[in-house]
Scaffold this motif. Sequence first.
Motif, PDB file in Angstrom:
ATOM      1  N   ALA A   3     -62.049 -34.598   0.107  1.00  0.00           N
ATOM      2  CA  ALA A   3     -63.437 -35.018   0.326  1.00  0.00           C
ATOM      3  C   ALA A   3     -64.100 -35.385  -0.992  1.00  0.00           C
ATOM      4  CB  ALA A   3     -64.221 -33.918   1.025  1.00  0.00           C
ATOM      5  N   GLU A   4     -63.857 -34.594  -2.014  1.00  0.00           N
ATOM      6  CA  GLU A   4     -64.409 -34.879  -3.343  1.00  0.00           C
ATOM      7  C   GLU A   4     -63.914 -36.235  -3.844  1.00  0.00           C
ATOM      8  OE1 GLU A   4     -64.618 -32.637  -7.668  1.00  0.00           O
ATOM      9  OE2 GLU A   4     -62.756 -32.485  -6.507  1.00  0.00           O
ATOM     10  N   ALA A   5     -62.614 -36.480  -3.707  1.00  0.00           N
ATOM     11  CA  ALA A   5     -62.014 -37.723  -4.187  1.00  0.00           C
ATOM     12  C   ALA A   5     -62.481 -38.935  -3.397  1.00  0.00           C
ATOM     13  CB  ALA A   5     -60.490 -37.619  -4.131  1.00  0.00           C
ATOM     14  N   MET A   6     -62.740 -38.762  -2.103  1.00  0.00           N
ATOM     15  CA  MET A   6     -63.121 -39.883  -1.243  1.00  0.00           C
ATOM     16  C   MET A   6     -64.610 -40.234  -1.329  1.00  0.00           C
ATOM     17  SD  MET A   6     -60.862 -38.942   2.102  1.00  0.00           S
ATOM     18  CE  MET A   6     -61.321 -40.386   3.011  1.00  0.00           C
ATOM     19  N   CYS A   7     -65.414 -39.355  -1.900  1.00  0.00           N
ATOM     20  CA  CYS A   7     -66.859 -39.589  -1.951  1.00  0.00           C
ATOM     21  C   CYS A   7     -67.160 -40.809  -2.819  1.00  0.00           C
ATOM     22  CB  CYS A   7     -67.575 -38.362  -2.510  1.00  0.00           C
ATOM     23  SG  CYS A   7     -69.364 -38.580  -2.637  1.00  0.00           S
ATOM     24  N   PRO A   8     -67.705 -41.880  -2.240  1.00  0.00           N
ATOM     25  CA  PRO A   8     -67.956 -43.100  -3.008  1.00  0.00           C
ATOM     26  C   PRO A   8     -69.052 -42.941  -4.069  1.00  0.00           C
ATOM     27  CG  PRO A   8     -68.843 -43.330  -0.800  1.00  0.00           C
ATOM     28  CD  PRO A   8     -68.084 -42.038  -0.835  1.00  0.00           C
ATOM     29  N   ALA A   9     -69.883 -41.930  -3.911  1.00  0.00           N
ATOM     30  CA  ALA A   9     -70.970 -41.715  -4.871  1.00  0.00           C
ATOM     31  C   ALA A   9     -70.661 -40.607  -5.874  1.00  0.00           C
ATOM     32  CB  ALA A   9     -72.254 -41.368  -4.115  1.00  0.00           C
ATOM     33  N   ALA A  10     -69.484 -39.997  -5.767  1.00  0.00           N
ATOM     34  CA  ALA A  10     -69.101 -38.876  -6.642  1.00  0.00           C
ATOM     35  C   ALA A  10     -70.164 -37.780  -6.622  1.00  0.00           C
ATOM     36  CB  ALA A  10     -68.823 -39.365  -8.067  1.00  0.00           C
ATOM     37  N   ALA A  11     -70.629 -37.460  -5.425  1.00  0.00           N
ATOM     38  CA  ALA A  11     -71.695 -36.478  -5.249  1.00  0.00           C
ATOM     39  C   ALA A  11     -71.177 -35.064  -5.026  1.00  0.00           C
ATOM     40  CB  ALA A  11     -72.591 -36.884  -4.083  1.00  0.00           C
ATOM     41  N   ILE A  12     -69.861 -34.897  -4.935  1.00  0.00           N
ATOM     42  CA  ILE A  12     -69.254 -33.593  -4.651  1.00  0.00           C
ATOM     43  C   ILE A  12     -68.479 -33.132  -5.882  1.00  0.00           C
ATOM     44  CG2 ILE A  12     -67.597 -32.345  -3.224  1.00  0.00           C
ATOM     45  CD1 ILE A  12     -68.177 -34.468  -1.038  1.00  0.00           C
ATOM     46  N   THR A  13     -68.696 -31.873  -6.251  1.00  0.00           N
ATOM     47  CA  THR A  13     -67.959 -31.269  -7.354  1.00  0.00           C
ATOM     48  C   THR A  13     -67.298 -29.993  -6.850  1.00  0.00           C
ATOM     49  OG1 THR A  13     -69.578 -32.106  -8.942  1.00  0.00           O
ATOM     50  CG2 THR A  13     -68.112 -30.347  -9.702  1.00  0.00           C
ATOM     51  N   VAL A  14     -66.000 -29.873  -7.108  1.00  0.00           N
ATOM     52  CA  VAL A  14     -65.250 -28.684  -6.703  1.00  0.00           C
ATOM     53  C   VAL A  14     -64.748 -27.993  -7.964  1.00  0.00           C
ATOM     54  CG1 VAL A  14     -63.288 -27.816  -5.401  1.00  0.00           C
ATOM     55  CG2 VAL A  14     -64.536 -29.826  -4.581  1.00  0.00           C
TER      56      VAL A  14
END
Length: 65
Positions: free
Chosen positions: A51-62
Amino acid sequence: MKITVDEDRCCGAGQCVMTAPDVFDQRDEDGIVVLLDPSPPDDRLVVVRNAEAMCPAAAITVEPG
């Protein structure tokens, strides 16, 4: 693991919800990400990283741990 989301960066694409619906959701009014579980069990790491990698806005950080 610890997950954070940047709602200001989120574009509402929904890739995270499709990838890990037990961890992410979207607000009805604008589609912005809602973090359901900021510390899911480690067995969810692969899907959360996807999910982090697929986020087009880079809004997720793990972060590990």
